[in-house]
Scaffold this active site. Structure first.
Site: not given
Ligand code: IMP
Ligand code: MG
Length: 185
Positions: A155-156, A162, A102-103, A168, A106, A46, A134
């Protein structure tokens, strides 16, 4: 594959706003990392779009490396908290000034795991640059030193992010309409 126009609820951040903000982040990072030994670590997949645009806006010397982790299964849009390194770095980070690119953050579980792991390898400094935050969804306490945008709990997709591995390439961040997206088996 479905045409994304069918489930695009709206554009959250357009190309111009993304590029302007990334230029600002690049300037800020360039100021902070003068006289340092900057290593950008991109978490695949991402973060790639963001990494390459950010690099172009940096005026300080730096190197890059990649790692990949898995926590989301295809079709599952929730972090399991079970993070696995599927591709490790090629270079040593000992004594380097590491910036994780990082993209999106979350729940924060992925980045928290990666930070813990990287810390054991004794970088000189370790900071986080995330394009999207987020914030409402945060479960793990993670420091974000450089933040592009704080976004709502939706969700984006696009600009590296992706939807089941597709879309992407889009130059903007779009919001998925959950009622109109076809979820694969
Ligand atoms: P976390 O461990 O919950 O912080 O998840 C982070 C990862 O989840 C990111 O690096 C993304 O790959 C994926 N992710 C979380 N939210 C989204 C979204 O809204 N769209 C796409 N990928 C997401
Ligand atoms: Mg990612």
């Amino acid at each position: 594959m479905q045409d994304y126009h069918e489930f695009l609820e709206g554009v959250l951040i357009d190309e111009e706003a993304l590029q302007n903000r990334i230029r600002e982040l690049g300037q800020e990072i360039s100021r902070d990392y003068q006289d340092k030994d900057l290593l950008l670590i991109c978490i695949l997949r991402g973060g790639v779009m963001f990494l390459t645009d950010l690099m172009r806006s940096l005026t300080v010397p730096h190197t890059i490396d990649f790692m990949a982790v898995s926590s989301y299964g295809v079709g599952v849009r929730q972090s399991s908290g079970q993070v696995r390194i599927t591709l490790d770095l090629n270079t040593s980070i000992e004594g380097r000034d590491v910036l994780l690119v990082e993209d999106i953050i979350d729940s924060g579980k992925t980045i928290a795991y990666v930070l813990d792991m990287l810390r054991t390898r004794r970088p000189r400094s370790l900071q986080v640059c995330a394009l999207l935050d987020k914030a409402e969804r945060r479960e793990a306490d993670v420091p974000i030193h450089y933040r592009g945008f704080t976004i709502p709990n939706k969700f984006v997709f696009g600009y590296g992010l992706d939807l089941d591995e597709y879309y992407r390439n889009l130059p903007f961040i779009g919001v998925v309409d959950p009622n109109r997206v076809v979820i694969p088996e």
